[in-house]
Scaffold this motif. Structure first.
Motif, mmCIF file in Angstrom:
data_model
loop_
_atom_site.group_PDB
_atom_site.id
_atom_site.type_symbol
_atom_site.label_atom_id
_atom_site.label_comp_id
_atom_site.label_asym_id
_atom_site.label_seq_id
_atom_site.Cartn_x
_atom_site.Cartn_y
_atom_site.Cartn_z
ATOM 1 N N TYR A 1 3.877 6.465 -12.592
ATOM 2 C CA TYR A 1 4.608 5.626 -11.646
ATOM 3 C C TYR A 1 4.798 6.382 -10.340
ATOM 4 O O TYR A 1 5.014 7.581 -10.329
ATOM 5 N N ARG A 2 4.721 5.649 -9.240
ATOM 6 C CA ARG A 2 4.937 6.219 -7.906
ATOM 7 C C ARG A 2 6.077 5.477 -7.224
ATOM 8 O O ARG A 2 6.327 4.317 -7.516
ATOM 9 N N THR A 3 6.675 6.144 -6.274
ATOM 10 C CA THR A 3 7.631 5.447 -5.408
ATOM 11 C C THR A 3 6.823 4.668 -4.367
ATOM 12 O O THR A 3 5.646 4.945 -4.132
ATOM 13 N N ALA A 4 7.466 3.706 -3.745
ATOM 14 C CA ALA A 4 6.799 2.949 -2.685
ATOM 15 C C ALA A 4 6.359 3.889 -1.566
ATOM 16 O O ALA A 4 5.259 3.751 -1.023
ATOM 17 N N ASP A 5 7.196 4.879 -1.244
ATOM 18 C CA ASP A 5 6.838 5.851 -0.200
ATOM 19 C C ASP A 5 5.603 6.665 -0.594
ATOM 20 O O ASP A 5 4.770 6.981 0.250
ATOM 21 N N SER A 6 5.488 6.994 -1.867
ATOM 22 C CA SER A 6 4.322 7.733 -2.339
ATOM 23 C C SER A 6 3.051 6.893 -2.207
ATOM 24 O O SER A 6 1.988 7.405 -1.849
ATOM 25 N N TRP A 7 3.154 5.587 -2.497
ATOM 26 C CA TRP A 7 1.994 4.705 -2.311
ATOM 27 C C TRP A 7 1.590 4.645 -0.835
ATOM 28 O O TRP A 7 0.405 4.694 -0.497
ATOM 29 N N LEU A 8 2.577 4.558 0.057
ATOM 30 C CA LEU A 8 2.271 4.503 1.488
ATOM 31 C C LEU A 8 1.595 5.795 1.939
ATOM 32 O O LEU A 8 0.646 5.764 2.728
ATOM 33 N N ALA A 9 2.056 6.939 1.442
ATOM 34 C CA ALA A 9 1.446 8.224 1.798
ATOM 35 C C ALA A 9 0.017 8.309 1.268
ATOM 36 O O ALA A 9 -0.874 8.809 1.961
ATOM 37 N N CYS A 10 -0.207 7.822 0.061
ATOM 38 C CA CYS A 10 -1.553 7.825 -0.512
ATOM 39 C C CYS A 10 -2.479 6.932 0.320
ATOM 40 O O CYS A 10 -3.629 7.295 0.579
ATOM 41 N N CYS A 11 -1.976 5.786 0.750
ATOM 42 C CA CYS A 11 -2.773 4.892 1.607
ATOM 43 C C CYS A 11 -3.127 5.590 2.917
ATOM 44 O O CYS A 11 -4.288 5.564 3.349
ATOM 45 N N ALA A 12 -2.142 6.214 3.552
ATOM 46 C CA ALA A 12 -2.356 6.892 4.831
ATOM 47 C C ALA A 12 -3.393 8.001 4.700
ATOM 48 O O ALA A 12 -4.212 8.209 5.609
ATOM 49 N N LYS A 13 -3.385 8.691 3.577
ATOM 50 C CA LYS A 13 -4.358 9.759 3.339
ATOM 51 C C LYS A 13 -5.798 9.238 3.390
ATOM 52 O O LYS A 13 -6.710 9.966 3.754
ATOM 53 N N HIS A 14 -5.967 7.967 3.062
ATOM 54 C CA HIS A 14 -7.299 7.355 3.055
ATOM 55 C C HIS A 14 -7.552 6.490 4.293
ATOM 56 O O HIS A 14 -8.473 5.670 4.297
ATOM 57 N N GLY A 15 -6.737 6.669 5.342
ATOM 58 C CA GLY A 15 -6.940 5.920 6.586
ATOM 59 C C GLY A 15 -6.515 4.469 6.491
ATOM 60 O O GLY A 15 -7.028 3.619 7.208
ATOM 61 N N LEU A 16 -5.560 4.200 5.630
ATOM 62 C CA LEU A 16 -5.076 2.841 5.437
ATOM 63 C C LEU A 16 -3.620 2.740 5.854
ATOM 64 O O LEU A 16 -2.851 3.677 5.713
ATOM 65 N N ASP A 17 -3.254 1.581 6.374
ATOM 66 C CA ASP A 17 -1.883 1.296 6.757
ATOM 67 C C ASP A 17 -1.285 0.390 5.692
ATOM 68 O O ASP A 17 -1.857 -0.644 5.374
ATOM 69 N N GLY A 18 -0.154 0.790 5.129
ATOM 70 C CA GLY A 18 0.508 -0.027 4.118
ATOM 71 C C GLY A 18 1.847 -0.531 4.611
ATOM 72 O O GLY A 18 2.597 0.205 5.240
ATOM 73 N N ARG A 19 2.114 -1.791 4.354
ATOM 74 C CA ARG A 19 3.390 -2.417 4.710
ATOM 75 C C ARG A 19 4.035 -2.939 3.432
ATOM 76 O O ARG A 19 3.363 -3.568 2.620
ATOM 77 N N LEU A 20 5.320 -2.690 3.259
ATOM 78 C CA LEU A 20 6.028 -3.083 2.036
ATOM 79 C C LEU A 20 6.693 -4.441 2.170
ATOM 80 O O LEU A 20 7.273 -4.751 3.210
ATOM 81 N N GLU A 21 6.609 -5.209 1.102
ATOM 82 C CA GLU A 21 7.317 -6.475 0.978
ATOM 83 C C GLU A 21 8.005 -6.460 -0.378
ATOM 84 O O GLU A 21 7.348 -6.245 -1.394
ATOM 85 N N PRO A 22 9.319 -6.678 -0.438
ATOM 86 C CA PRO A 22 9.982 -6.708 -1.741
ATOM 87 C C PRO A 22 9.514 -7.911 -2.555
ATOM 88 O O PRO A 22 9.216 -8.964 -2.005
ATOM 89 N N MET A 23 9.419 -7.734 -3.865
ATOM 90 C CA MET A 23 8.991 -8.823 -4.738
ATOM 91 C C MET A 23 9.899 -9.000 -5.944
ATOM 92 O O MET A 23 9.593 -9.789 -6.815
ATOM 93 N N GLY A 24 10.975 -8.261 -6.022
ATOM 94 C CA GLY A 24 11.799 -8.295 -7.222
ATOM 95 C C GLY A 24 12.893 -9.342 -7.223
ATOM 96 O O GLY A 24 13.618 -9.468 -8.209
ATOM 97 N N ALA A 25 13.034 -10.117 -6.160
ATOM 98 C CA ALA A 25 14.121 -11.092 -6.082
ATOM 99 C C ALA A 25 14.052 -12.076 -7.244
ATOM 100 O O ALA A 25 12.996 -12.616 -7.550
ATOM 101 N N GLY A 26 15.184 -12.249 -7.894
ATOM 102 C CA GLY A 26 15.246 -13.199 -8.997
ATOM 103 C C GLY A 26 14.708 -12.659 -10.310
ATOM 104 O O GLY A 26 14.612 -13.394 -11.281
ATOM 105 N N THR A 27 14.331 -11.387 -10.341
ATOM 106 C CA THR A 27 13.828 -10.767 -11.567
ATOM 107 C C THR A 27 14.597 -9.467 -11.805
ATOM 108 O O THR A 27 15.211 -8.936 -10.879
ATOM 109 N N PRO A 28 14.519 -8.935 -13.020
ATOM 110 C CA PRO A 28 15.156 -7.638 -13.252
ATOM 111 C C PRO A 28 14.251 -6.459 -12.882
ATOM 112 O O PRO A 28 14.583 -5.322 -13.168
ATOM 113 N N PHE A 29 13.126 -6.713 -12.240
ATOM 114 C CA PHE A 29 12.141 -5.670 -11.990
ATOM 115 C C PHE A 29 12.163 -5.177 -10.550
ATOM 116 O O PHE A 29 12.450 -5.929 -9.633
#
Length: 117
Positions: A60-88
């Motif tokens: 498992y990674r944190t969202a920040d870790s995913w963004l850093a991994c994307c940046a390492k490969h020349g990719l821009d990542g933008r976060l959108e929350p998806m957990g609303a209404g769920t326990p996840f």
């Protein structure tokens, strides 16, 4: 369900194949999601046990870790929350290539899927 090295290698392969205006969507649990992330871990462990994969390891990674991994490969990542209404603690990461010579992501165009015959 991949190791950190496998996740990184897959993202590198996708980055190389992604067209300039292409977009990759990643739905993932944020490892920094507190009790809601605990629900994700519990669900994954229960599924692995139910399917006889009790020795399966999860990375498992944190969202920040995913963004850093994307940046390492020349990719821009933008976060959108998806957990609303769920326990996840899920997030959607919208990834696109960074334009050469800038820090801006390439504009995305929406294309209709090509039918497979």
């Amino acid at each position: 369900m991949l190791s950190a090295q496998e996740q990184d290698a897959l993202l590198g392969t996708i980055a190389a194949a992604l067209e300039a205006d292409g977009v990759l969507l990643i739905r993932e649990a944020d490892a920094r999601g507190g009790w809601r992330f605990g629900c994700v871990r519990l669900g994954n462990a229960a599924k692995a046990l139910a399917f006889g994969h009790w020795r399966q390891r999860f990375c498992y990674r944190t969202a920040d870790s995913w963004l850093a991994c994307c940046a390492k490969h020349g990719l821009d990542g933008r976060l959108e929350p998806m957990g609303a209404g769920t326990p996840f603690a899920n997030v959607l990461i919208r990834v696109s290539k960074v334009r050469v010579g800038t820090q801006e992501p390439a504009p995305a165009t929406i294309r209709q899927p090509v039918p497979v015959l």
